[in-house]
Write a protein that holds these residues in place. Sequence first.
Motif, PDB file in Angstrom:
ATOM      1  N   GLY A   1      44.938 -12.604 -65.141  1.00  9.09           N
ATOM      2  CA  GLY A   1      45.687 -11.678 -64.063  1.00  9.09           C
ATOM      3  C   GLY A   1      45.015 -10.187 -63.677  1.00  9.09           C
ATOM      4  N   GLY A   2      44.512  -9.925 -64.702  1.00  3.89           N
ATOM      5  CA  GLY A   2      43.490  -8.535 -64.239  1.00  3.89           C
ATOM      6  C   GLY A   2      42.290  -9.070 -63.142  1.00  3.89           C
ATOM      7  N   ASP A   3      41.975 -10.304 -63.594  1.00  8.13           N
ATOM      8  CA  ASP A   3      40.836 -10.618 -62.631  1.00  8.13           C
ATOM      9  C   ASP A   3      41.361 -10.588 -61.132  1.00  8.13           C
ATOM     10  OD1 ASP A   3      38.939 -11.091 -64.714  1.00  8.13           O
ATOM     11  OD2 ASP A   3      39.458 -12.904 -64.902  1.00  8.13           O
ATOM     12  N   ALA A   4      42.642 -11.321 -61.008  1.00  3.23           N
ATOM     13  CA  ALA A   4      43.204 -11.566 -59.552  1.00  3.23           C
ATOM     14  C   ALA A   4      43.364 -10.324 -58.992  1.00  3.23           C
ATOM     15  CB  ALA A   4      44.501 -12.349 -59.735  1.00  3.23           C
ATOM     16  N   LEU A   5      43.727  -9.213 -59.730  1.00  4.72           N
ATOM     17  CA  LEU A   5      44.123  -7.882 -59.201  1.00  4.72           C
ATOM     18  C   LEU A   5      42.818  -7.208 -58.626  1.00  4.72           C
ATOM     19  CD1 LEU A   5      46.815  -6.662 -61.912  1.00  4.72           C
ATOM     20  CD2 LEU A   5      47.032  -6.923 -59.503  1.00  4.72           C
ATOM     21  N   VAL A   6      41.642  -7.529 -59.565  1.00  7.69           N
ATOM     22  CA  VAL A   6      40.404  -6.986 -58.887  1.00  7.69           C
ATOM     23  C   VAL A   6      40.045  -7.480 -57.682  1.00  7.69           C
ATOM     24  CG1 VAL A   6      37.958  -6.767 -59.380  1.00  7.69           C
ATOM     25  CG2 VAL A   6      39.590  -6.090 -61.310  1.00  7.69           C
ATOM     26  N   VAL A   7      40.114  -9.020 -57.648  1.00  4.55           N
ATOM     27  CA  VAL A   7      39.963  -9.681 -56.468  1.00  4.55           C
ATOM     28  C   VAL A   7      40.860  -9.183 -55.260  1.00  4.55           C
ATOM     29  CG1 VAL A   7      40.017 -11.867 -55.365  1.00  4.55           C
ATOM     30  CG2 VAL A   7      39.040 -11.790 -57.400  1.00  4.55           C
ATOM     31  N   ALA A   8      42.185  -8.660 -55.467  1.00  3.10           N
ATOM     32  CA  ALA A   8      43.208  -8.554 -54.548  1.00  3.10           C
ATOM     33  C   ALA A   8      42.701  -7.128 -53.951  1.00  3.10           C
ATOM     34  CB  ALA A   8      44.472  -8.385 -54.995  1.00  3.10           C
ATOM     35  N   ARG A   9      42.075  -6.355 -54.903  1.00  5.80           N
ATOM     36  CA  ARG A   9      41.755  -4.833 -54.565  1.00  5.80           C
ATOM     37  C   ARG A   9      40.198  -5.073 -53.795  1.00  5.80           C
ATOM     38  NH1 ARG A   9      39.148  -2.116 -59.197  1.00  5.80           N
ATOM     39  NH2 ARG A   9      37.358  -3.176 -58.222  1.00  5.80           N
ATOM     40  N   GLU A  10      39.467  -5.805 -53.959  1.00  5.86           N
ATOM     41  CA  GLU A  10      38.145  -6.076 -53.308  1.00  5.86           C
ATOM     42  C   GLU A  10      38.476  -6.357 -52.066  1.00  5.86           C
ATOM     43  OE1 GLU A  10      35.029  -4.780 -54.460  1.00  5.86           O
ATOM     44  OE2 GLU A  10      36.383  -3.613 -55.556  1.00  5.86           O
ATOM     45  N   LEU A  11      39.538  -7.360 -51.781  1.00  5.52           N
ATOM     46  CA  LEU A  11      39.595  -7.921 -50.553  1.00  5.52           C
ATOM     47  C   LEU A  11      40.420  -6.843 -49.747  1.00  5.52           C
ATOM     48  CD1 LEU A  11      40.970 -11.501 -51.332  1.00  5.52           C
ATOM     49  CD2 LEU A  11      38.689 -11.044 -50.778  1.00  5.52           C
ATOM     50  N   HIS A  12      41.312  -6.183 -50.231  1.00  5.69           N
ATOM     51  CA  HIS A  12      41.855  -5.210 -49.391  1.00  5.69           C
ATOM     52  C   HIS A  12      41.064  -3.983 -48.820  1.00  5.69           C
ATOM     53  CE1 HIS A  12      44.960  -1.844 -48.701  1.00  5.69           C
ATOM     54  NE2 HIS A  12      44.173  -1.200 -49.351  1.00  5.69           N
ATOM     55  N   VAL A  13      40.257  -3.708 -49.626  1.00  6.32           N
ATOM     56  CA  VAL A  13      39.203  -2.454 -49.313  1.00  6.32           C
ATOM     57  C   VAL A  13      38.414  -2.933 -48.211  1.00  6.32           C
ATOM     58  CG1 VAL A  13      39.275  -1.241 -51.337  1.00  6.32           C
ATOM     59  CG2 VAL A  13      37.356  -2.997 -51.035  1.00  6.32           C
ATOM     60  N   GLN A  14      38.135  -4.566 -47.982  1.00  2.00           N
ATOM     61  CA  GLN A  14      37.330  -5.085 -46.845  1.00  2.00           C
ATOM     62  C   GLN A  14      38.192  -5.589 -45.782  1.00  2.00           C
ATOM     63  OE1 GLN A  14      33.998  -5.433 -46.965  1.00  2.00           O
ATOM     64  NE2 GLN A  14      34.086  -4.632 -48.924  1.00  2.00           N
ATOM     65  N   GLY A  15      39.408  -4.925 -45.771  1.00  5.49           N
ATOM     66  CA  GLY A  15      40.185  -5.084 -44.447  1.00  5.49           C
ATOM     67  C   GLY A  15      40.980  -6.441 -44.572  1.00  5.49           C
ATOM     68  N   TYR A  16      41.229  -7.133 -45.516  1.00  4.92           N
ATOM     69  CA  TYR A  16      42.033  -8.242 -45.480  1.00  4.92           C
ATOM     70  C   TYR A  16      43.581  -7.788 -45.717  1.00  4.92           C
ATOM     71  CZ  TYR A  16      38.021 -11.228 -45.656  1.00  4.92           C
ATOM     72  OH  TYR A  16      36.601 -11.785 -45.384  1.00  4.92           O
ATOM     73  N   SER A  17      44.290  -8.516 -45.373  1.00  6.11           N
ATOM     74  CA  SER A  17      46.056  -8.110 -45.738  1.00  6.11           C
ATOM     75  C   SER A  17      46.201  -8.983 -46.856  1.00  6.11           C
ATOM     76  CB  SER A  17      46.825  -8.495 -44.378  1.00  6.11           C
ATOM     77  OG  SER A  17      48.105  -8.537 -44.660  1.00  6.11           O
ATOM     78  N   ILE A  18      46.726  -8.205 -47.968  1.00  6.67           N
ATOM     79  CA  ILE A  18      47.043  -8.774 -49.392  1.00  6.67           C
ATOM     80  C   ILE A  18      48.581  -8.425 -49.639  1.00  6.67           C
ATOM     81  CG2 ILE A  18      46.429  -8.585 -51.621  1.00  6.67           C
ATOM     82  CD1 ILE A  18      44.238  -9.447 -49.868  1.00  6.67           C
ATOM     83  N   GLN A  19      49.141  -9.472 -50.217  1.00  9.91           N
ATOM     84  CA  GLN A  19      50.300  -9.559 -50.919  1.00  9.91           C
ATOM     85  C   GLN A  19      50.208  -9.965 -52.115  1.00  9.91           C
ATOM     86  OE1 GLN A  19      54.200  -9.117 -49.536  1.00  9.91           O
ATOM     87  NE2 GLN A  19      53.823 -10.522 -47.784  1.00  9.91           N
ATOM     88  N   ILE A  20      50.703  -9.163 -53.390  1.00 13.20           N
ATOM     89  CA  ILE A  20      50.646  -9.760 -54.655  1.00 13.20           C
ATOM     90  C   ILE A  20      51.983  -9.978 -55.158  1.00 13.20           C
ATOM     91  CG2 ILE A  20      50.427  -8.586 -57.002  1.00 13.20           C
ATOM     92  CD1 ILE A  20      48.073  -6.602 -55.737  1.00 13.20           C
ATOM     93  N   TYR A  21      52.046 -10.986 -56.056  1.00 18.23           N
ATOM     94  CA  TYR A  21      53.083 -11.451 -56.649  1.00 18.23           C
ATOM     95  C   TYR A  21      52.946 -11.630 -58.057  1.00 18.23           C
ATOM     96  CZ  TYR A  21      57.198 -14.270 -58.109  1.00 18.23           C
ATOM     97  OH  TYR A  21      58.342 -14.719 -58.784  1.00 18.23           O
ATOM     98  N   CYS A  22      53.756 -10.789 -58.883  1.00 20.19           N
ATOM     99  CA  CYS A  22      53.398 -10.641 -60.178  1.00 20.19           C
ATOM    100  C   CYS A  22      54.781 -10.887 -60.760  1.00 20.19           C
ATOM    101  CB  CYS A  22      52.820  -9.487 -60.675  1.00 20.19           C
ATOM    102  SG  CYS A  22      52.782  -9.254 -62.389  1.00 20.19           S
ATOM    103  N   PRO A  23      55.057 -12.077 -61.535  1.00 25.01           N
ATOM    104  CA  PRO A  23      56.674 -12.464 -61.822  1.00 25.01           C
ATOM    105  C   PRO A  23      56.860 -11.940 -63.342  1.00 25.01           C
ATOM    106  CG  PRO A  23      55.505 -14.575 -61.955  1.00 25.01           C
ATOM    107  CD  PRO A  23      54.409 -13.383 -61.540  1.00 25.01           C
ATOM    108  N   PHE A  24      55.908 -11.283 -63.934  1.00 27.38           N
ATOM    109  CA  PHE A  24      55.796 -10.783 -65.427  1.00 27.38           C
ATOM    110  C   PHE A  24      56.150  -9.382 -65.520  1.00 27.38           C
ATOM    111  CE2 PHE A  24      53.130 -14.251 -64.886  1.00 27.38           C
ATOM    112  CZ  PHE A  24      53.695 -15.260 -65.763  1.00 27.38           C
ATOM    113  N   GLU A  25      57.157  -9.026 -66.363  1.00 24.64           N
ATOM    114  CA  GLU A  25      57.564  -7.689 -66.680  1.00 24.64           C
ATOM    115  C   GLU A  25      56.605  -6.795 -67.581  1.00 24.64           C
ATOM    116  OE1 GLU A  25      61.382  -6.896 -68.146  1.00 24.64           O
ATOM    117  OE2 GLU A  25      62.282  -7.852 -66.124  1.00 24.64           O
ATOM    118  N   ARG A  26      55.869  -7.623 -68.536  1.00 22.11           N
ATOM    119  CA  ARG A  26      55.026  -7.079 -69.511  1.00 22.11           C
ATOM    120  C   ARG A  26      53.648  -7.623 -69.228  1.00 22.11           C
ATOM    121  NH1 ARG A  26      57.076  -7.473 -75.730  1.00 22.11           N
ATOM    122  NH2 ARG A  26      55.396  -6.105 -75.863  1.00 22.11           N
ATOM    123  N   LEU A  27      52.536  -6.740 -69.039  1.00 20.84           N
ATOM    124  CA  LEU A  27      51.338  -7.092 -68.852  1.00 20.84           C
ATOM    125  C   LEU A  27      50.537  -6.415 -69.913  1.00 20.84           C
ATOM    126  CD1 LEU A  27      51.191  -6.190 -65.104  1.00 20.84           C
ATOM    127  CD2 LEU A  27      51.726  -8.268 -65.959  1.00 20.84           C
TER     128      LEU A  27
END
Length: 523
Positions: free
Chosen positions: A79-105
């Motif tokens: 999940g941490g890897d996915a969040l880094v990927v999401a952040r990198e895509l976001h800063v490159q101008g992509y539209s991102i939506q994150i879904y995390c169905p877990f309360e404890r990370l």
Amino acid sequence: MAIFPGMVGPSALNRPLILDRFVVTAEQMRAIESRVFAAGMPVPALMEKAAGLVAQRIIALYPATSTTFGVLVGPGHNGGDALVVARELHVQGYSIQIYCPFERLKELTDAHARYARSLTIPFASSLEALATCDVLIDGLFGFGLERSLTDPIATAIATLNTWQKPLLSIDLPSGIHTDTGEVLGIAIRATHTFCLGLWKRAFMQDAALEYIGTVERVDFGLPVADVQAVVGEPEVERMTNEGAIALLPLPRPADTHKYKQGNLLLIAGSRTYPGAAILTALAARASGVGMLTMAVPQSLAPLLVAQVPDALVVGLPETDGAIAHLPADLDLSRYSTIACGPGLTPHPTAVIEALLASDRPLVLDADGLNILAARQGWEVRSRSAPTILTPHLGEFRRLFPQAEGVDRIALAQAAARSSGAIVLLKGARVAIAHPESGKVWVNPESTPALARGGSGDVLTGLLSGLLAQATLMKMPPEGAVQAATWWHSQAARWAAQRRTELGVDAVTLAHSLIPALQWNLSP
């Protein structure tokens, strides 16, 4: 330090070629990462590096910044890897939506989640919010998952699999067992998987193939020395083009002649299955074997002479169109290798019994295996020469009825050890197991074009021809088995590119062996 053939020391390592051969278990991957972390590599730094490389590959695949991504985040480091990927895509101008169905990370994953929120990346409150995204990224669970997935995650994955969208998995599709490739209740059906660091065993298992999609390994810089310190000489090795080509009997010495290039006896065919003998002979001829003798039922001899005029054809006594027995004047010691089975029918039991008693390297396929399976008391282990068994899964189950499970690597390994034979277990990922070392080589490249009757006969002819040459050269037999397996699949891939997967019948496959080899040897 374990060194592969051709390696002259760490300074000369070609990282991609060396690491592409390693196949690791979840336990080994954990141990390798633990060594790296213990040596001082910060966990956050390694995550940034690996996930950053995945983000670069995704950007290369989807360069239009109008592409929208839905990112599924699990509780652990995947999940941490996915969040880094999401952040990198976001800063490159992509539209991102994150879904995390877990309360404890995990702590690091939670830190990345907080940072993503600070960047105002939207976090969806329900899975349905991702339905409008163009591409989905799976970062729910990486390697090491062992328990079956249950609701609500199981239902979420089932929903995702119905959306018919590109689905990119980080490391492994969530729900796939790292070692066996089994589906743990339910799994993501990825269209593309980015395997992190080293190949996991799941990628070498037939059970995982419909879930992993297109696969590529992302090399994020694990030191070769740490990999070798944990794995040593790998128990499971992924075959590579470079490694397979090195095992071929090429180039030939300038002063060679036919008697130095192997003398092969093929025993095959029946009145019911004459084509099997022809296909096996055509492939053996393509192997470059110096001398080829075809032993077939007497009634088939004229047909074989017409189809393979360069072979010496011996007509054998027959009963009801099948070989009855080997004549007393057939001197088996003349041959450097013997292969038997394609198109034989289950009747020539005396032939198999005589071959098992010989001191020649022996390849058994098709009805040769079925005859062996029907007589479980017949020993292969006691043979003084190498024996190669080439079953598909049905033949394998008959030969080894106590074998259980879907882990083809473990199945082939156990069968080789129990039988004393080299076992080539056919399938989309062919597994070749050595009886003494327990080592398994897996061919990662195949094609559905091989799902045709007669493809196995072509493999038997090619393999036995290469083995005949290897025997005279005093080369280990497993090298010939690997080379034949690779060459066979490359011929099918070459033909499929030109005729589609539907156009690769067994005759086409046999005639594609030489041009496919030229294709691979071309600079």
